[in-house]
Motif scaffolding. Structure first.
Motif, mmCIF file in Angstrom:
data_model
loop_
_atom_site.group_PDB
_atom_site.id
_atom_site.type_symbol
_atom_site.label_atom_id
_atom_site.label_comp_id
_atom_site.label_asym_id
_atom_site.label_seq_id
_atom_site.Cartn_x
_atom_site.Cartn_y
_atom_site.Cartn_z
ATOM 1 N N ASP A 178 0.858 -1.177 0.000
ATOM 2 C CA ASP A 178 0.000 0.000 0.000
ATOM 3 C C ASP A 178 0.904 1.240 0.000
ATOM 4 O OD1 ASP A 178 -1.617 2.242 1.255
ATOM 5 O OD2 ASP A 178 -3.139 0.672 1.205
ATOM 6 N N LEU A 179 0.424 2.316 -0.566
ATOM 7 C CA LEU A 179 1.198 3.553 -0.581
ATOM 8 C C LEU A 179 1.492 4.033 0.845
ATOM 9 C CD1 LEU A 179 2.502 5.757 -2.287
ATOM 10 C CD2 LEU A 179 0.300 6.942 -2.304
ATOM 11 N N LEU A 180 0.548 3.798 1.771
ATOM 12 C CA LEU A 180 0.781 4.185 3.167
ATOM 13 C C LEU A 180 1.953 3.424 3.777
ATOM 14 C CD1 LEU A 180 -2.838 4.612 4.544
ATOM 15 C CD2 LEU A 180 -1.167 6.398 4.021
ATOM 16 N N GLN A 181 2.158 2.179 3.361
ATOM 17 C CA GLN A 181 3.305 1.417 3.842
ATOM 18 C C GLN A 181 4.599 2.117 3.422
ATOM 19 O OE1 GLN A 181 4.501 -2.231 1.869
ATOM 20 N NE2 GLN A 181 4.868 -3.210 3.853
ATOM 21 N N ALA A 182 4.632 2.574 2.193
ATOM 22 C CA ALA A 182 5.823 3.262 1.693
ATOM 23 C C ALA A 182 6.071 4.560 2.458
ATOM 24 C CB ALA A 182 5.670 3.535 0.202
ATOM 25 N N TYR A 183 5.010 5.316 2.737
ATOM 26 C CA TYR A 183 5.171 6.548 3.509
ATOM 27 C C TYR A 183 5.603 6.258 4.950
ATOM 28 C CZ TYR A 183 3.473 9.652 -0.143
ATOM 29 O OH TYR A 183 3.345 10.375 -1.306
ATOM 30 N N ALA A 184 5.081 5.199 5.546
ATOM 31 C CA ALA A 184 5.497 4.821 6.901
ATOM 32 C C ALA A 184 6.976 4.446 6.904
ATOM 33 C CB ALA A 184 4.648 3.664 7.419
ATOM 34 N N ALA A 185 7.413 3.699 5.908
ATOM 35 C CA ALA A 185 8.825 3.317 5.806
ATOM 36 C C ALA A 185 9.706 4.550 5.662
ATOM 37 C CB ALA A 185 9.030 2.374 4.621
ATOM 38 N N GLN A 186 9.268 5.490 4.860
ATOM 39 C CA GLN A 186 10.036 6.716 4.671
ATOM 40 C C GLN A 186 10.147 7.502 5.969
ATOM 41 O OE1 GLN A 186 9.592 8.873 0.866
ATOM 42 N NE2 GLN A 186 8.938 10.577 2.138
ATOM 43 N N GLU A 187 9.059 7.588 6.732
ATOM 44 C CA GLU A 187 9.091 8.304 8.004
ATOM 45 C C GLU A 187 9.971 7.579 9.026
ATOM 46 O OE1 GLU A 187 8.696 11.084 10.930
ATOM 47 O OE2 GLU A 187 8.231 11.293 8.797
ATOM 48 N N LEU A 188 9.896 6.249 9.066
ATOM 49 C CA LEU A 188 10.771 5.489 9.963
ATOM 50 C C LEU A 188 12.232 5.732 9.611
ATOM 51 C CD1 LEU A 188 8.692 2.211 10.152
ATOM 52 C CD2 LEU A 188 9.319 3.656 12.107
ATOM 53 N N TYR A 189 12.527 5.791 8.335
ATOM 54 C CA TYR A 189 13.905 6.056 7.902
ATOM 55 C C TYR A 189 14.347 7.433 8.414
ATOM 56 C CZ TYR A 189 18.100 6.002 5.102
ATOM 57 O OH TYR A 189 19.408 5.996 4.716
ATOM 58 N N HIS A 190 13.476 8.438 8.322
ATOM 59 C CA HIS A 190 13.815 9.774 8.809
ATOM 60 C C HIS A 190 14.035 9.792 10.322
ATOM 61 C CE1 HIS A 190 13.509 11.780 5.024
ATOM 62 N NE2 HIS A 190 12.268 11.379 4.842
ATOM 63 N N ARG A 191 13.464 8.819 11.013
ATOM 64 C CA ARG A 191 13.648 8.702 12.467
ATOM 65 C C ARG A 191 14.806 7.758 12.806
ATOM 66 N NH1 ARG A 191 7.670 8.883 15.221
ATOM 67 N NH2 ARG A 191 6.791 10.457 13.849
ATOM 68 N N ASP A 192 15.663 7.496 11.837
ATOM 69 C CA ASP A 192 16.893 6.688 11.990
ATOM 70 C C ASP A 192 16.662 5.194 12.126
ATOM 71 O OD1 ASP A 192 18.566 8.907 11.706
ATOM 72 O OD2 ASP A 192 18.412 9.373 13.840
ATOM 73 N N TRP A 193 15.505 4.717 11.715
ATOM 74 C CA TRP A 193 15.255 3.280 11.673
ATOM 75 C C TRP A 193 15.607 2.780 10.281
ATOM 76 C CZ3 TRP A 193 13.880 0.107 15.642
ATOM 77 C CH2 TRP A 193 13.502 0.738 16.829
ATOM 78 N N ARG A 194 16.161 1.573 10.203
ATOM 79 C CA ARG A 194 16.550 0.964 8.925
ATOM 80 C C ARG A 194 15.946 -0.434 8.853
ATOM 81 N NH1 ARG A 194 17.464 5.523 8.899
ATOM 82 N NH2 ARG A 194 19.385 6.618 8.397
ATOM 83 N N TYR A 195 15.406 -0.765 7.686
ATOM 84 C CA TYR A 195 14.759 -2.062 7.499
ATOM 85 C C TYR A 195 15.771 -3.069 6.961
ATOM 86 C CZ TYR A 195 11.230 -5.483 6.188
ATOM 87 O OH TYR A 195 10.474 -6.630 6.089
ATOM 88 N N HIS A 196 15.843 -4.224 7.613
ATOM 89 C CA HIS A 196 16.735 -5.297 7.165
ATOM 90 C C HIS A 196 15.940 -6.230 6.271
ATOM 91 C CE1 HIS A 196 19.595 -8.557 7.167
ATOM 92 N NE2 HIS A 196 20.480 -7.722 7.715
ATOM 93 N N MET A 197 16.365 -6.330 5.017
ATOM 94 C CA MET A 197 15.592 -7.074 4.025
ATOM 95 C C MET A 197 15.557 -8.574 4.285
ATOM 96 S SD MET A 197 16.523 -4.870 0.621
ATOM 97 C CE MET A 197 18.280 -4.867 0.916
ATOM 98 N N ASP A 198 16.622 -9.140 4.839
ATOM 99 C CA ASP A 198 16.647 -10.586 5.098
ATOM 100 C C ASP A 198 15.917 -10.941 6.391
ATOM 101 O OD1 ASP A 198 18.155 -10.981 2.783
ATOM 102 O OD2 ASP A 198 20.046 -10.708 3.869
ATOM 103 N N LEU A 199 16.134 -10.163 7.437
ATOM 104 C CA LEU A 199 15.518 -10.445 8.734
ATOM 105 C C LEU A 199 14.086 -9.936 8.823
ATOM 106 C CD1 LEU A 199 18.544 -9.574 11.048
ATOM 107 C CD2 LEU A 199 17.804 -11.838 10.251
ATOM 108 N N LYS A 200 13.700 -9.046 7.903
ATOM 109 C CA LYS A 200 12.346 -8.467 7.880
ATOM 110 C C LYS A 200 12.024 -7.735 9.175
ATOM 111 C CE LYS A 200 11.218 -10.555 3.931
ATOM 112 N NZ LYS A 200 12.260 -10.273 2.977
ATOM 113 N N LEU A 201 13.023 -7.020 9.700
ATOM 114 C CA LEU A 201 12.890 -6.265 10.938
ATOM 115 C C LEU A 201 13.459 -4.869 10.762
ATOM 116 C CD1 LEU A 201 14.140 -8.930 13.516
ATOM 117 C CD2 LEU A 201 11.774 -8.201 13.162
ATOM 118 N N TRP A 202 12.967 -3.937 11.572
ATOM 119 C CA TRP A 202 13.478 -2.569 11.608
ATOM 120 C C TRP A 202 14.513 -2.450 12.717
ATOM 121 C CZ3 TRP A 202 12.637 1.361 8.285
ATOM 122 C CH2 TRP A 202 11.602 1.215 7.372
#
Length: 97
Positions: free
Chosen positions: A15-39
Motif C-alpha cells: 500500500d502507498l501508506l506502507q511506503a510513507y510509513a517506511a520513509q518516516e521510519l527512515y527519517h527517524r533513523d530506523w533501517r529495514y533489514h531485508m533478510d531479517l524483515k525487521l526494523w
C-alpha cells in the motif's frame, strides 16, 4: 507515534501508506533489514548505551511483543549489509500524463 508507523508498515503491505510509513521510519533513523524483515536503529548514548563500544549496538522493533528491544543476535555477518538504503525507501509518485 512510533508504534503507529510500525503498524501501518506491517499491516498494509504493498500500500502507498506502507511506503510513507517506511520513509518516516527512515527519517527517524530506523533501517529495514531485508533478510531479517525487521526494523533496526543504532543505539546512542542517550539510550544509555556507552558510545565507545567496539561493535555498534542496535535496537530492533519486535513484531511479536510490539516493542523495541536490544538486538542480541549474531553480529558475525555485517548487520548493516542487509539494511535498505534511503533510495530504496523513498516514495516515488508517477506523474500524470
Amino acid at each position: 507515534q512510533l508504534e503507529t508507523l510500525f503498524h501501518i508498515f506491517y499491516a498494509m503491505p504493498k500500500d502507498l501508506l506502507q511506503a510513507y510509513a517506511a520513509q518516516e521510519l527512515y527519517h527517524r533513523d530506523w533501517r529495514y533489514h531485508m533478510d531479517l524483515k525487521l526494523w533496526f536503529r543504532r543505539a546512542t548514548a542517550s539510550d544509555g548505551v556507552p558510545a565507545h563500544q567496539q561493535q555498534p549496538t542496535y535496537f530492533y522493533f519486535d513484531i511479536n511483543s510490539w516493542e523495541c528491544r536490544l538486538f542480541a543476535g549474531n553480529m558475525h555477518g555485517n548487520l548493516t549489509a542487509g539494511l535498505m538504503s534511503e533510495e530504496d525507501v523513498r516514495v516515488r509518485v508517477s506523474g500524470a500524463k
